[in-house]
Design an enzyme around this catalytic site. Structure first.
Site, PDB file in Angstrom:
ATOM      1  N   ASN A   1      -2.538  13.291  -3.189  1.00  0.00           N
ATOM      2  CA  ASN A   1      -3.536  13.834  -4.117  1.00  0.00           C
ATOM      3  C   ASN A   1      -4.030  15.205  -3.672  1.00  0.00           C
ATOM      4  O   ASN A   1      -4.159  16.135  -4.488  1.00  0.00           O
ATOM      5  CB  ASN A   1      -4.723  12.872  -4.226  1.00  0.00           C
ATOM      6  CG  ASN A   1      -4.465  11.734  -5.197  1.00  0.00           C
ATOM      7  OD1 ASN A   1      -3.662  11.855  -6.119  1.00  0.00           O
ATOM      8  ND2 ASN A   1      -5.132  10.616  -4.994  1.00  0.00           N
TER       9      ASN A   1
ATOM     10  N   ASP B   1       0.840  -1.197   0.000  1.00  0.00           N
ATOM     11  CA  ASP B   1       0.000   0.000   0.000  1.00  0.00           C
ATOM     12  C   ASP B   1       0.878   1.252   0.000  1.00  0.00           C
ATOM     13  O   ASP B   1       1.813   1.365   0.798  1.00  0.00           O
ATOM     14  CB  ASP B   1      -0.906   0.005   1.233  1.00  0.00           C
ATOM     15  CG  ASP B   1      -1.869   1.180   1.237  1.00  0.00           C
ATOM     16  OD1 ASP B   1      -2.989   1.009   0.741  1.00  0.00           O
ATOM     17  OD2 ASP B   1      -1.479   2.256   1.749  1.00  0.00           O
TER      18      ASP B   1
ATOM     19  N   ASP C   1      -1.123  10.084  -9.711  1.00  0.00           N
ATOM     20  CA  ASP C   1      -1.018   9.062 -10.758  1.00  0.00           C
ATOM     21  C   ASP C   1       0.434   8.741 -11.072  1.00  0.00           C
ATOM     22  O   ASP C   1       0.806   7.580 -11.281  1.00  0.00           O
ATOM     23  CB  ASP C   1      -1.725   9.537 -12.030  1.00  0.00           C
ATOM     24  CG  ASP C   1      -3.238   9.502 -11.911  1.00  0.00           C
ATOM     25  OD1 ASP C   1      -3.740   8.915 -10.934  1.00  0.00           O
ATOM     26  OD2 ASP C   1      -3.914  10.078 -12.791  1.00  0.00           O
TER      27      ASP C   1
ATOM     28  N   GLU D   1      -4.580   2.497  -4.386  1.00  0.00           N
ATOM     29  CA  GLU D   1      -3.134   2.564  -4.168  1.00  0.00           C
ATOM     30  C   GLU D   1      -2.576   1.252  -3.653  1.00  0.00           C
ATOM     31  O   GLU D   1      -1.451   1.203  -3.148  1.00  0.00           O
ATOM     32  CB  GLU D   1      -2.803   3.694  -3.184  1.00  0.00           C
ATOM     33  CG  GLU D   1      -3.285   3.496  -1.766  1.00  0.00           C
ATOM     34  CD  GLU D   1      -4.702   3.984  -1.511  1.00  0.00           C
ATOM     35  OE1 GLU D   1      -5.002   4.328  -0.364  1.00  0.00           O
ATOM     36  OE2 GLU D   1      -5.503   4.028  -2.463  1.00  0.00           O
TER      37      GLU D   1
ATOM     38  N   HIS E   1      -4.167  15.195  -8.487  1.00  0.00           N
ATOM     39  CA  HIS E   1      -4.280  13.817  -8.964  1.00  0.00           C
ATOM     40  C   HIS E   1      -3.233  13.429 -10.015  1.00  0.00           C
ATOM     41  O   HIS E   1      -2.790  12.267 -10.031  1.00  0.00           O
ATOM     42  CB  HIS E   1      -5.689  13.567  -9.503  1.00  0.00           C
ATOM     43  CG  HIS E   1      -6.724  13.506  -8.411  1.00  0.00           C
ATOM     44  ND1 HIS E   1      -6.924  12.391  -7.639  1.00  0.00           N
ATOM     45  CD2 HIS E   1      -7.592  14.446  -7.945  1.00  0.00           C
ATOM     46  CE1 HIS E   1      -7.872  12.623  -6.753  1.00  0.00           C
ATOM     47  NE2 HIS E   1      -8.302  13.867  -6.916  1.00  0.00           N
TER      48      HIS E   1
END
Length: 338
Positions: free
Chosen positions: A218, A210, A227, A253, A223
């Site tokens: 974010n 994770d 990404d 994630e 975002h």
């Protein structure tokens, strides 16, 4: 003779159209071409950036044993030959009736008589190439070149269809953002490996990985940076794992890494190595350098683990403890699950 030839070409076209599997198609191409052109050996190359890559070799059954093995194991480096360049430039077959008269031909320990090369052209670009060699000189004629031009047209269509099918299949199995296995394919391959390990009583471990504080990334940077962090994380992990390992995006994630033939202790060591690697690798983003960390939960398949989903759940529980303990750490499964 012309009628029989036309029938053969139609049959060949039907055979090539019978599969969209690239590996099977390559086999069919070297099998079927022998119906039109004589050879001692035929080599099939796929061409990328004007560089041929040998993918199939077929030696005729009539070749004497002392030459057959040599032909099977010989790689003719066409890219070093001016005749290959001529073939790419003209998009037409090239014939050397008597190799001994052409001193610039590729050096070979085998006494070859004749050579013919034929390109497979699609959208004005050579995508493959047949290379024929014969122990006898003066065997290839313009008629053979004409036949290969027709055959290569069929081959071009079949290869393009197989490539498109492969691309569609790949899109259906890979995650759009990271390029690794999507959740559906991850579970499909994971269950297959789980069943194999259970059947043969082989060790199998699983890591649930994770990306720490992904929501903060974010919210702080946007975002697109989030990404980029996910893509880079996937890239880092993919470079560090074995070819036999199964790596995919679980969701959001979270990532899953399935480790065949791996016990719990070794899996924890691998997880710790991956965790440290991620921590030590800065990510360059539009907002500048970003450092990320991961938390990892580890679980090993045991005789009490009935399904792949159970194994995932055990690793997920270990991951939860890693995050509760401060993140950027590795935790093994609860002893009660073993």
């Amino acid at each position: 003779e012309q009628r029989l030839l036309a029938e053969s070409l139609r049959e060949i076209g039907s055979v090539l159209d019978s599969t969209l599997d690239m590996e099977r198609l390559l086999d069919l191409l070297v099998e079927q071409v022998g119906r039109l052109v004589p050879y001692s050996a035929v080599f099939l190359y796929l061409i990328e950036k004007n560089t041929p890559k040998l993918v199939r070799t077929r030696v005729h059954e009539t070749v004497p044993h002392e030459f057959a093995q040599s032909l099977q194991n010989t790689v003719f480096h066409l890219e070093k030959s001016s005749y290959f360049s001529a073939l790419l430039d003209s998009h037409e077959p090239v014939i050397l009736p008597a190799i001994e008269e052409h001193h610039t031909w590729i050096k070979s320990a085998i006494p070859l008589g004749a050579w013919m090369g034929a390109p497979v052209v699609s959208k004005n670009k050579a995508i493959a190439c047949f290379s024929f060699v014969s122990l006898k000189p003066n065997i290839y004629t313009q008629n053979h070149a004409n036949l290969m031009a027709t055959f290569c047209s069929e081959a071009a269509l079949a290869l393009q269809n197989a490539r498109l099918f492969s691309e569609v299949q790949q899109l259906a199995t890979l995650d759009d953002l990271t390029g690794i296995l999507n959740r559906r394919q991850l579970f499909l391959e994971g269950k297959r490996e789980f069943s194999r390990a259970r059947r043969y009583k082989r060790p199998l471990s699983l890591l649930m990985i994770d990306l720490d504080r992904f929501k903060e990334i974010n919210d702080t940077f946007g975002h697109p940076v989030g990404d980029e962090a996910l893509k880079t994380l996937a890239h880092i992990l993919r470079k560090a794992i074995r070819e036999v390992d199964i790596f995919g995006r679980y969701g959001g994630e979270e990532f899953v890494l399935v480790l065949p033939e791996t016990r719990r202790e070794e899996a924890i060591a691998i997880a710790e190595r991956l965790r440290n690697m991620v921590e030590q690798t800065p990510i360059n983003t539009l907002s500048g350098e970003l450092r990320i960390t991961v938390s990892i939960g580890v679980a090993e398949q045991t005789e009490n683990t009935q399904t792949f989903e159970e194994l995932v759940a055990h690793a997920d529980q270990a991951l939860y403890r890693a995050k509760q303990s401060g993140r950027n750490r590795v935790e093994g499964e609860d002893e009660g699950n073993k």
